[in-house]
Design an enzyme around this catalytic site. Sequence first.
Site, PDB file in Angstrom:
ATOM      1  N   ASN A 169     -53.056  17.823  35.136  1.00 52.54           N
ATOM      2  CA  ASN A 169     -53.059  19.235  34.958  1.00 52.54           C
ATOM      3  C   ASN A 169     -54.467  19.550  34.520  1.00 52.54           C
ATOM      4  O   ASN A 169     -55.279  18.763  34.150  1.00 52.54           O
ATOM      5  CB  ASN A 169     -51.960  19.555  33.794  1.00 52.54           C
ATOM      6  CG  ASN A 169     -52.080  18.984  32.482  1.00 52.54           C
ATOM      7  OD1 ASN A 169     -53.271  18.713  31.949  1.00 52.54           O
ATOM      8  ND2 ASN A 169     -50.868  18.905  31.724  1.00 52.54           N
ATOM      9  N   GLU A 181     -55.671  17.698  30.793  1.00 50.53           N
ATOM     10  CA  GLU A 181     -55.868  16.551  31.239  1.00 50.53           C
ATOM     11  C   GLU A 181     -57.219  16.205  31.939  1.00 50.53           C
ATOM     12  O   GLU A 181     -57.843  15.097  31.501  1.00 50.53           O
ATOM     13  CB  GLU A 181     -54.570  15.576  32.036  1.00 50.53           C
ATOM     14  CG  GLU A 181     -53.248  15.703  30.969  1.00 50.53           C
ATOM     15  CD  GLU A 181     -52.036  15.565  31.920  1.00 50.53           C
ATOM     16  OE1 GLU A 181     -51.137  15.620  31.212  1.00 50.53           O
ATOM     17  OE2 GLU A 181     -52.141  15.682  33.211  1.00 50.53           O
ATOM     18  N   ASP A 200     -43.027  17.842  35.151  1.00 50.84           N
ATOM     19  CA  ASP A 200     -42.148  17.004  35.678  1.00 50.84           C
ATOM     20  C   ASP A 200     -41.611  17.526  36.974  1.00 50.84           C
ATOM     21  O   ASP A 200     -41.266  16.657  37.822  1.00 50.84           O
ATOM     22  CB  ASP A 200     -40.838  16.889  34.291  1.00 50.84           C
ATOM     23  CG  ASP A 200     -41.341  16.179  33.112  1.00 50.84           C
ATOM     24  OD1 ASP A 200     -42.579  15.699  32.987  1.00 50.84           O
ATOM     25  OD2 ASP A 200     -40.627  16.797  32.190  1.00 50.84           O
TER      26      ASP A 200
END
Length: 334
Positions: free
Chosen positions: A207, A210, A277
């Site tokens: 993302n 990150e 997720d």
Amino acid sequence: MLEVTLERARELLENCRGKRIAVVGDVMLDRFFWGTVNRISPEAPVPVVDLEEETAHLGGASNVANNLSNLGIFPLLCGVVGDDNSGKIFFEIAQQNGIDISGLFVDNTRPTTVKTRIIANNQHVVRVDREVREPIPEHITDSIIKVIANEKNLDGIIFQDYNKGTITTRLIHTLIKIANDRGIPTFVDPKFDNFFEYKNSTVFKPNRKEAQQALNRKLQNREQILAAGDELMQKLAPQAVLLTLGTDGMALFEANGEVSFVSTRARKVADVSGAGDTTIATFAAIYTSGANLKECATIANYAAGVVCEEPGVVPITIDKLLDSIRKNNKKNSI
């Protein structure tokens, strides 16, 4: 902007039904305390939550497996839980959701990772974590490698890394080599500690936060995003980088040099918990159906938008995914 027809989405979801994907990573139990707030505590300036309901759900890597199961995939979950009551609850919920737990191991030196969230008036008030972040013992790493190596019919491997200790550099390098030798696609949802260890994967999905942390730069505009995607492609050599950008959607970088941007599909964001997720699970599931990378990203983006509209960690369902695509197709045809 990338689009997909309802008919094509149905076809791809049907084609991936019954595929088998391993999910390797940090499994968690997500506990929720639901209630209402009507007053402030006289003991401190904090809200008093009148508890109405308590629920437990699969979190982290196990939420990825749960999403896969809901999409008709047979997930093989590989990870670690503690020898405690939370671990027992975790096993029960996983089995109830049709998840193969033969790659799940008990480590009596650490607790089951539990995230407890208190939700009041549909607002996230506080989160309490119970966890150990130390690397798992070598013998458990060996056991996970053995489970994957002995699995004869894998259609994909997802690495779901939360920096809780399950995923180590040896585990990453060994499993990616096994996968590449056998032609099994690998999908990576990274965190900072092992960020640059995932070389030669199929799809690398960080993302924005990150990527910013790993590259030590801001990703605020299109030019910065394009530069970051190019650098990640060069350093990690995946077939694709899928950079998720929150409310700005996603950017897909392919090995052939093509770059595509996908706008966010969430109409009203209630809770972003679990959206990553759902994204990696849906992308991997659709990939196994023979879809191209753009179709995978588009449908994964729809799935993430759906789960963001509901409070708590909620896995995607086929009906809700197709309904979101149907509504968007109808809107675009007007």
